[in-house]
Design a protein around this motif. Structure first.
Motif, PDB file in Angstrom:
ATOM      1  N   PRO A  48     -33.569 103.699  55.858  1.00 38.28           N
ATOM      2  CA  PRO A  48     -33.795 102.246  55.737  1.00 38.28           C
ATOM      3  C   PRO A  48     -32.721 101.607  54.863  1.00 38.28           C
ATOM      4  O   PRO A  48     -32.384 102.127  53.802  1.00 38.28           O
ATOM      5  N   VAL A  49     -32.177 100.517  55.322  1.00 40.55           N
ATOM      6  CA  VAL A  49     -31.145  99.791  54.579  1.00 40.55           C
ATOM      7  C   VAL A  49     -31.564  98.328  54.501  1.00 40.55           C
ATOM      8  O   VAL A  49     -31.997  97.751  55.502  1.00 40.55           O
ATOM      9  N   ALA A  50     -31.441  97.733  53.323  1.00 42.12           N
ATOM     10  CA  ALA A  50     -31.831  96.330  53.164  1.00 42.12           C
ATOM     11  C   ALA A  50     -30.948  95.432  54.018  1.00 42.12           C
ATOM     12  O   ALA A  50     -29.775  95.726  54.252  1.00 42.12           O
ATOM     13  N   GLY A  51     -31.515  94.336  54.495  1.00 42.53           N
ATOM     14  CA  GLY A  51     -30.761  93.374  55.287  1.00 42.53           C
ATOM     15  C   GLY A  51     -29.689  92.700  54.457  1.00 42.53           C
ATOM     16  O   GLY A  51     -29.828  92.530  53.245  1.00 42.53           O
ATOM     17  N   VAL A  52     -28.613  92.332  55.115  1.00 42.18           N
ATOM     18  CA  VAL A  52     -27.498  91.690  54.423  1.00 42.18           C
ATOM     19  C   VAL A  52     -27.185  90.351  55.071  1.00 42.18           C
ATOM     20  O   VAL A  52     -27.522  90.094  56.225  1.00 42.18           O
ATOM     21  N   GLU A  53     -26.523  89.507  54.308  1.00 34.99           N
ATOM     22  CA  GLU A  53     -26.065  88.199  54.764  1.00 34.99           C
ATOM     23  C   GLU A  53     -24.551  88.264  54.940  1.00 34.99           C
ATOM     24  O   GLU A  53     -23.816  88.507  53.986  1.00 34.99           O
ATOM     25  N   LEU A  54     -24.079  88.081  56.179  1.00 33.26           N
ATOM     26  CA  LEU A  54     -22.649  88.138  56.464  1.00 33.26           C
ATOM     27  C   LEU A  54     -22.191  86.765  56.948  1.00 33.26           C
ATOM     28  O   LEU A  54     -22.738  86.240  57.913  1.00 33.26           O
ATOM     29  N   LEU A  55     -21.201  86.205  56.294  1.00 29.52           N
ATOM     30  CA  LEU A  55     -20.728  84.867  56.627  1.00 29.52           C
ATOM     31  C   LEU A  55     -19.308  84.911  57.169  1.00 29.52           C
ATOM     32  O   LEU A  55     -18.410  85.490  56.546  1.00 29.52           O
ATOM     33  N   ALA A  56     -19.115  84.305  58.320  1.00 25.84           N
ATOM     34  CA  ALA A  56     -17.779  84.130  58.886  1.00 25.84           C
ATOM     35  C   ALA A  56     -17.196  82.819  58.369  1.00 25.84           C
ATOM     36  O   ALA A  56     -17.916  81.949  57.862  1.00 25.84           O
ATOM     37  N   ARG A  57     -15.902  82.666  58.531  1.00 31.10           N
ATOM     38  CA  ARG A  57     -15.240  81.439  58.081  1.00 31.10           C
ATOM     39  C   ARG A  57     -15.475  80.299  59.071  1.00 31.10           C
ATOM     40  O   ARG A  57     -15.767  80.516  60.244  1.00 31.10           O
ATOM     41  N   HIS A  58     -15.312  79.102  58.578  1.00 31.13           N
ATOM     42  CA  HIS A  58     -15.312  77.918  59.439  1.00 31.13           C
ATOM     43  C   HIS A  58     -14.141  77.038  59.008  1.00 31.13           C
ATOM     44  O   HIS A  58     -13.600  77.204  57.912  1.00 31.13           O
ATOM     45  N   ARG A  59     -13.763  76.139  59.879  1.00 28.21           N
ATOM     46  CA  ARG A  59     -12.726  75.178  59.510  1.00 28.21           C
ATOM     47  C   ARG A  59     -13.006  73.848  60.189  1.00 28.21           C
ATOM     48  O   ARG A  59     -13.655  73.789  61.243  1.00 28.21           O
ATOM     49  N   LEU A  60     -12.530  72.800  59.559  1.00 26.93           N
ATOM     50  CA  LEU A  60     -12.659  71.463  60.131  1.00 26.93           C
ATOM     51  C   LEU A  60     -11.441  71.178  60.984  1.00 26.93           C
ATOM     52  O   LEU A  60     -10.302  71.377  60.538  1.00 26.93           O
TER      53      LEU A  60
END
Length: 342
Positions: free
Chosen positions: A317-329
């Motif tokens: 079991p592994v805890a859930g993670v938050e992965l964020l990709a980049r964004h641009r305007l």
């Protein structure tokens, strides 16, 4: 014509079937010379491993499910175009399902006993399920969630920082001297996290600039479609004090809003500036082209697939993670005028 077997490759290469299997499966304990002989025999005979049989022997199907609310929404279509090659590169085929945002169907898909031998894990962009619903899913199902959800350590989530992205969009409008800025797309109900986070960014941009938020300029919509944008824009134009700019929660909403503006003889962006969200292909080719927030869809797809494959292969079991990709305007004609062609 008889299908070439692993034994045929072994006989041609002068090695054991076990050695051929080790080469096919990428095991390291094969000498370079032996590996070269086996690979040459594979090429000469045109041997194709029985991936399905191999996966079933390992208790897997070799397939992952990708579940989205709507296939006719350009954002999801473009995201799928990035997920499928990433999955293939990782050795998986993709099964696709459309839920229409039906919470019952989404719940069945992540519920216990839903998999059988159909798929080994799932990437899902839920629309009908709340955060609490996702928390009580089948814990044995390898799962990666897309969209504007917080994992809270319960599941893996891949997305962008929607609050920051929305703030960037509204900051852009403010930097152009716009002061009566409307928002189209708010959804203040339990499953409307995407809209709520964009509204949060809308408010933060106003606060940072020292501008008050006119609550009557925040317009709710049932979905992020063209008709929603067109209808909401018509209501805003019917006011005695219409806005001079609009932040739309998707490019489809922006497209609908622009349609209404042009039909009413309102100039874009001279009279009303418009910015959207998602950077769909259609937004780059209309007139005016649509200024937008562009999420890195390829990065989102790659991170989601890699994380899911890790989950499938993990026994602990592994805890859930938050992965964020980049964004641009990306500023285009709908905010900058005719000279902007990016």
């Amino acid at each position: 014509m008889r299908e070439t077997t692993l034994r045929d490759v072994a006989d041609l290469a002068g090695v054991s079937p076990r050695t051929v299997s080790n080469v096919v499966n990428g095991y390291a304990k094969v000498t370079p010379a032996t590996r070269a002989k086996v690979e040459q025999a594979i090429a000469q005979l045109g041997y194709r491993p029985n991936v399905l049989a191999r996966n079933l022997a390992n208790g897997r199907s070799g397939q992952i499910a990708v579940v989205v609310p709507y296939l006719d929404t350009p954002y999801f279509a473009e995201l799928l175009q990035a997920i499928i090659p990433a999955a293939r590169k990782g050795g998986y085929n993709v099964l696709i399902d459309q839920t229409d945002g039906d919470p019952r169907h989404e719940g069945e898909l992540i519920g216990r006993g839903s998999r059988g031998f159909l798929f080994d894990g799932m990437i899902i962009s839920p629309l009908g399920l709340s955060q609490d619903d996702l928390a009580v899913r089948d814990s044995t199902l390898p799962l990666v969630v897309l969209g504007e959800r917080r994992s809270d350590g319960v599941f893996d989530h891949v997305g962008i920082d929607d609050v920051a992205a929305s703030r960037d969009a509204v900051d852009h409008l403010i930097s152009l001297g716009r002061r009566r800025i409307a928002a189209i797309g708010d959804q203040p109900y339990p499953t409307g996290e995407a809209a709520q986070r964009r509204t949060e960014g809308f408010r933060e941009a106003h606060a940072s600039a020292g501008l008050p938020v006119d609550e009557s300029l925040i317009i709710g919509t049932p979905r992020f479609n063209r008709i929603d944008g067109a209808t909401a824009m018509a209501a805003l134009l019917d006011r005695d004090d219409p806005p001079d700019a609009v932040f739309c929660y998707s490019d489809l909403v922006a497209s609908g809003a622009i349609h209404t503006l042009l039909a009413r003889g309102v100039r874009v962006p001279e009279d009303v500036a418009i910015i959207g969200y998602d950077d769909i292909e259609d937004g780059r080719y209309g007139r005016p082209t649509i200024s937008t927030i562009s999420p890195d869809k390829k990065a989102i797809a790659q991170m989601a697939v890699e994380r899911l494959i890790m989950r499938i292969g993990s026994r602990e079991p592994v805890a859930g993670v938050e992965l964020l990709a980049r964004h641009r305007l990306i500023a285009r004609q709908s905010t900058l005028g005719g000279a902007a062609m990016t």
